[in-house]
Motif scaffolding. Sequence first.
Motif, PDB file in Angstrom:
ATOM      1  N   TYR A 332       0.809  -1.222   0.000  1.00  0.00           N
ATOM      2  CA  TYR A 332       0.000   0.000   0.000  1.00  0.00           C
ATOM      3  C   TYR A 332       0.841   1.270   0.000  1.00  0.00           C
ATOM      4  O   TYR A 332       2.005   1.268   0.406  1.00  0.00           O
ATOM      5  N   VAL A 333       0.172   2.373  -0.412  1.00  0.00           N
ATOM      6  CA  VAL A 333       0.802   3.695  -0.476  1.00  0.00           C
ATOM      7  C   VAL A 333      -0.143   4.728   0.109  1.00  0.00           C
ATOM      8  O   VAL A 333      -1.356   4.681  -0.112  1.00  0.00           O
ATOM      9  N   HIS A 334       0.413   5.662   0.862  1.00  0.00           N
ATOM     10  CA  HIS A 334      -0.308   6.860   1.299  1.00  0.00           C
ATOM     11  C   HIS A 334       0.622   8.026   1.030  1.00  0.00           C
ATOM     12  O   HIS A 334       1.760   8.045   1.513  1.00  0.00           O
ATOM     13  N   VAL A 335       0.184   9.007   0.233  1.00  0.00           N
ATOM     14  CA  VAL A 335       1.063  10.108  -0.155  1.00  0.00           C
ATOM     15  C   VAL A 335       0.383  11.444   0.098  1.00  0.00           C
ATOM     16  O   VAL A 335      -0.822  11.604  -0.135  1.00  0.00           O
ATOM     17  N   THR A 336       1.143  12.385   0.633  1.00  0.00           N
ATOM     18  CA  THR A 336       0.687  13.759   0.837  1.00  0.00           C
ATOM     19  C   THR A 336       1.607  14.686   0.059  1.00  0.00           C
ATOM     20  O   THR A 336       2.502  14.236  -0.654  1.00  0.00           O
ATOM     21  N   GLU A 337       1.431  15.988   0.230  1.00  0.00           N
ATOM     22  CA  GLU A 337       2.305  16.940  -0.455  1.00  0.00           C
ATOM     23  C   GLU A 337       3.680  17.022   0.205  1.00  0.00           C
ATOM     24  O   GLU A 337       4.571  17.707  -0.297  1.00  0.00           O
ATOM     25  N   ASP A 338       3.872  16.294   1.333  1.00  0.00           N
ATOM     26  CA  ASP A 338       5.136  16.388   2.073  1.00  0.00           C
ATOM     27  C   ASP A 338       5.874  15.069   2.222  1.00  0.00           C
ATOM     28  O   ASP A 338       7.085  15.067   2.425  1.00  0.00           O
ATOM     29  N   TYR A 339       5.176  13.943   2.166  1.00  0.00           N
ATOM     30  CA  TYR A 339       5.848  12.664   2.378  1.00  0.00           C
ATOM     31  C   TYR A 339       5.062  11.530   1.724  1.00  0.00           C
ATOM     32  O   TYR A 339       3.888  11.691   1.356  1.00  0.00           O
ATOM     33  N   ALA A 340       5.737  10.391   1.593  1.00  0.00           N
ATOM     34  CA  ALA A 340       5.125   9.189   1.011  1.00  0.00           C
ATOM     35  C   ALA A 340       5.318   8.028   1.972  1.00  0.00           C
ATOM     36  O   ALA A 340       6.410   7.838   2.517  1.00  0.00           O
ATOM     37  N   VAL A 341       4.252   7.255   2.184  1.00  0.00           N
ATOM     38  CA  VAL A 341       4.277   6.104   3.076  1.00  0.00           C
ATOM     39  C   VAL A 341       4.084   4.840   2.242  1.00  0.00           C
ATOM     40  O   VAL A 341       3.169   4.763   1.417  1.00  0.00           O
ATOM     41  N   PHE A 342       4.961   3.843   2.456  1.00  0.00           N
ATOM     42  CA  PHE A 342       4.855   2.557   1.782  1.00  0.00           C
ATOM     43  C   PHE A 342       4.753   1.460   2.839  1.00  0.00           C
ATOM     44  O   PHE A 342       5.323   1.581   3.922  1.00  0.00           O
ATOM     45  N   THR A 343       4.055   0.383   2.509  1.00  0.00           N
ATOM     46  CA  THR A 343       3.948  -0.735   3.441  1.00  0.00           C
ATOM     47  C   THR A 343       4.368  -2.034   2.760  1.00  0.00           C
ATOM     48  O   THR A 343       4.272  -2.178   1.541  1.00  0.00           O
ATOM     49  N   THR A 344       4.827  -2.974   3.590  1.00  0.00           N
ATOM     50  CA  THR A 344       5.161  -4.312   3.119  1.00  0.00           C
ATOM     51  C   THR A 344       4.358  -5.331   3.911  1.00  0.00           C
ATOM     52  O   THR A 344       3.889  -5.059   5.012  1.00  0.00           O
ATOM     53  N   GLY A 345       4.245  -6.523   3.340  1.00  0.00           N
ATOM     54  CA  GLY A 345       3.480  -7.585   3.977  1.00  0.00           C
ATOM     55  C   GLY A 345       4.347  -8.756   4.396  1.00  0.00           C
ATOM     56  O   GLY A 345       5.534  -8.612   4.688  1.00  0.00           O
ATOM     57  N   ASN A 346       3.754  -9.942   4.392  1.00  0.00           N
ATOM     58  CA  ASN A 346       4.404 -11.148   4.885  1.00  0.00           C
ATOM     59  C   ASN A 346       5.606 -11.573   4.048  1.00  0.00           C
ATOM     60  O   ASN A 346       5.708 -11.249   2.862  1.00  0.00           O
ATOM     61  N   THR A 347       6.495 -12.329   4.679  1.00  0.00           N
ATOM     62  CA  THR A 347       7.588 -12.997   3.980  1.00  0.00           C
ATOM     63  C   THR A 347       7.022 -14.163   3.189  1.00  0.00           C
ATOM     64  O   THR A 347       6.171 -14.900   3.681  1.00  0.00           O
ATOM     65  N   TYR A 348       7.488 -14.332   1.963  1.00  0.00           N
ATOM     66  CA  TYR A 348       6.978 -15.444   1.169  1.00  0.00           C
ATOM     67  C   TYR A 348       8.081 -16.045   0.315  1.00  0.00           C
ATOM     68  O   TYR A 348       9.124 -15.423   0.056  1.00  0.00           O
ATOM     69  N   ASN A 349       7.836 -17.265  -0.112  1.00  0.00           N
ATOM     70  CA  ASN A 349       8.731 -17.999  -0.982  1.00  0.00           C
ATOM     71  C   ASN A 349       8.377 -17.641  -2.415  1.00  0.00           C
ATOM     72  O   ASN A 349       7.231 -17.779  -2.828  1.00  0.00           O
ATOM     73  N   ARG A 350       9.355 -17.179  -3.175  1.00  0.00           N
ATOM     74  CA  ARG A 350       9.102 -16.729  -4.542  1.00  0.00           C
ATOM     75  C   ARG A 350       8.517 -17.842  -5.407  1.00  0.00           C
ATOM     76  O   ARG A 350       7.643 -17.615  -6.254  1.00  0.00           O
ATOM     77  N   ALA A 351       8.964 -19.080  -5.204  1.00  0.00           N
ATOM     78  CA  ALA A 351       8.501 -20.181  -6.038  1.00  0.00           C
ATOM     79  C   ALA A 351       7.048 -20.526  -5.752  1.00  0.00           C
ATOM     80  O   ALA A 351       6.290 -20.857  -6.660  1.00  0.00           O
ATOM     81  N   ASN A 352       6.646 -20.445  -4.481  1.00  0.00           N
ATOM     82  CA  ASN A 352       5.279 -20.776  -4.084  1.00  0.00           C
ATOM     83  C   ASN A 352       5.047 -20.136  -2.734  1.00  0.00           C
ATOM     84  O   ASN A 352       5.732 -20.462  -1.760  1.00  0.00           O
ATOM     85  N   TRP A 353       4.066 -19.239  -2.652  1.00  0.00           N
ATOM     86  CA  TRP A 353       3.879 -18.463  -1.420  1.00  0.00           C
ATOM     87  C   TRP A 353       3.527 -19.348  -0.230  1.00  0.00           C
ATOM     88  O   TRP A 353       3.730 -18.975   0.920  1.00  0.00           O
TER      89      TRP A 353
END
Length: 472
Positions: A332-353
């Motif tokens: 996800y992203v939340h952005v204002t005129e002063d800053y940008a917020v990014f989020t990350t989720g769970n750790t996963y295996n690239r081959a199969n989550w």
Amino acid sequence: MKKLQTAGFVVIFVVTLCFLASHIFDSTASSLVLSARPAGTQTGAFEQVADISLGKVEVHNFQRMGFTKGFIKFSPDSRYLAIGSENGELMLLNLKGQVIWRKNMGTGKLAALEFSPDSRYLYIGEASQQGYLLCINSADGREIWRQASVSELGVNIQDKTYPGIIAIRSDANGMVYAVGQRYIRYADGRNEYRGRIYKYNEDGVRQAIFPADHNLDAWVSWVGVDAGGSRVAFGTANWDEGSTNRYTDSMYCVDGALQQLLWSVNIPPAPPYQNTTMRSSPELTPSGRYVAGVASDGRGFLFDGQGHELWLRTISQPQKVGGVHINAVGNYVHVTEDYAVFTTGNTYNRANWQLPTPVEHPGSNSVFVFDLSGKLVSRYKLGGMVEQISGTGQAMAIAIGRNVRTKDIGVHGLYILSLPDARLLDYVNTIGPCVGAAISPDGRYAAGVEAPLQLDDGRVVGTYRLLLLKKN
């Protein structure tokens, strides 16, 4: 000997990830204090106003990728809270927790929820045989109009591939922008994507559609619109290797009339990914001067309104250890005129989550705040999946759900952080995963939705309910 080799592998894995973390967050972040998981009681900054059951829903476990949804949104005037449930029920509450009205939406599955800028109307997106966008009078729940997307996106009742309105935005002029989508997975493994972006006025009269004469052949699930309605941006997420689709760029920006493509950009993939995919971004600042997005591979970026890249930051870098790629998805992203917020989720295996990983990725389950020059301002480490965010200029409500690696149910809850310093203001632990979050525009109220969860031993924890909080 085999046990010693395994232990050595895990040690090397952990050391490598620690090195990766220091590489990602360099000297700029070294002075920041990374927050630990809270103990599970409220700080007292907010108090609970209401606890409302949302009915019974199908219970899912840790192995399910998709999960129970909760659609909640405060009105722009900070007077009401709208709730849409998995059961197709829609409710409007005042901020004392009293139900103003409730109604069942019928056989369609709720997929999106948005208020008009003046709080007079609720716009509802549903996945159904017609794929409706509905306008509801927020005062009494009366339906004003509905428009279907089936004529553009098609339907196959036998295979249950229905069209749906899955994202809605409105601008200061009262115009409504909606993303229509239909996804088809064929038996031979082929994927087909059909998408359109619609524009309607408050009376339900279609003003424009993009593209005008054909469907988007890309997975498009999000749309960002500036306050004045002059720019509309969307990202793509295609999982087909070697795709010959027409819409293969990572992000597109069209004018507010949906008539002219202003620019598009192809962001090269981060190895080992073959495509750069975006699911819950981009977002535009109210002025339209900036566009922020996050890719599933863990990169956040900022562009100006003309499509020029200002910076790109890696918040979760894919890492290969022992032949296995692991990463934490950017969501996800939340952005204002002063800053940008990014989020990350769970750790996963690239081959199969669903396959396990020995440890969690250091960039997982986190909130990152950058100023518009690209400098990391703050980070808050959370214990579970960031299921949904809702932000103002000064605060953010975050729904924390399952951690599919640790399976620690103690991390579930609604968290409220100040911005841009990412300081914990308050939290409410939920037994089941928290799957929905909202904060009122004035910052005085927050809300969360809890969902039930089946544990590996068969026990079910949590219920499907709404929590409403008020700032003390």
